[in-house]
Scaffold this active site. Sequence first.
Site, PDB file in Angstrom:
ATOM      1  CB  CYS A   1      -9.731  62.421   2.467  1.00 13.02           C
ATOM      2  SG  CYS A   1      -9.435  64.569   2.241  1.00 13.02           S
TER       3      CYS A   1
ATOM      4  CB  CYS B   1      -6.444  64.275   3.354  1.00 17.95           C
ATOM      5  SG  CYS B   1      -8.689  65.291   3.976  1.00 17.95           S
TER       6      CYS B   1
END
Length: 102
Positions: free
Chosen positions: A26, A29
């Site tokens: 991600c 993230c």
Amino acid sequence: MNEKKSFDQLLAGEPLVLVDFSAEWCGPCKMMAPILKEVKASMGDKIKILKVDIDKNQQAAAVYQVRSVPTLLLYKNGKMVWRQSGVVAAAHLKQVINAQIN
């Protein structure tokens, strides 16, 4: 003997816990990582930050109904007081945390 605390015990055992549900793949993230480091550096012992990889902890992701990553959950004395998905600016995160301390 140092037993690993369960997730629920960690949430209940600390005054403030920020849980970061994320994933290796991600992009947003990865953007959250330095933000969380900055928040931890400035907040110190006032908060505990837990990082949960949704791929390694699919059951936890399901239980907490994490549909997108990153998802941040803030717990105060074991109760969820704030939740947000997506990248959160450090200043905003500190503001949310400070509101729970005061």
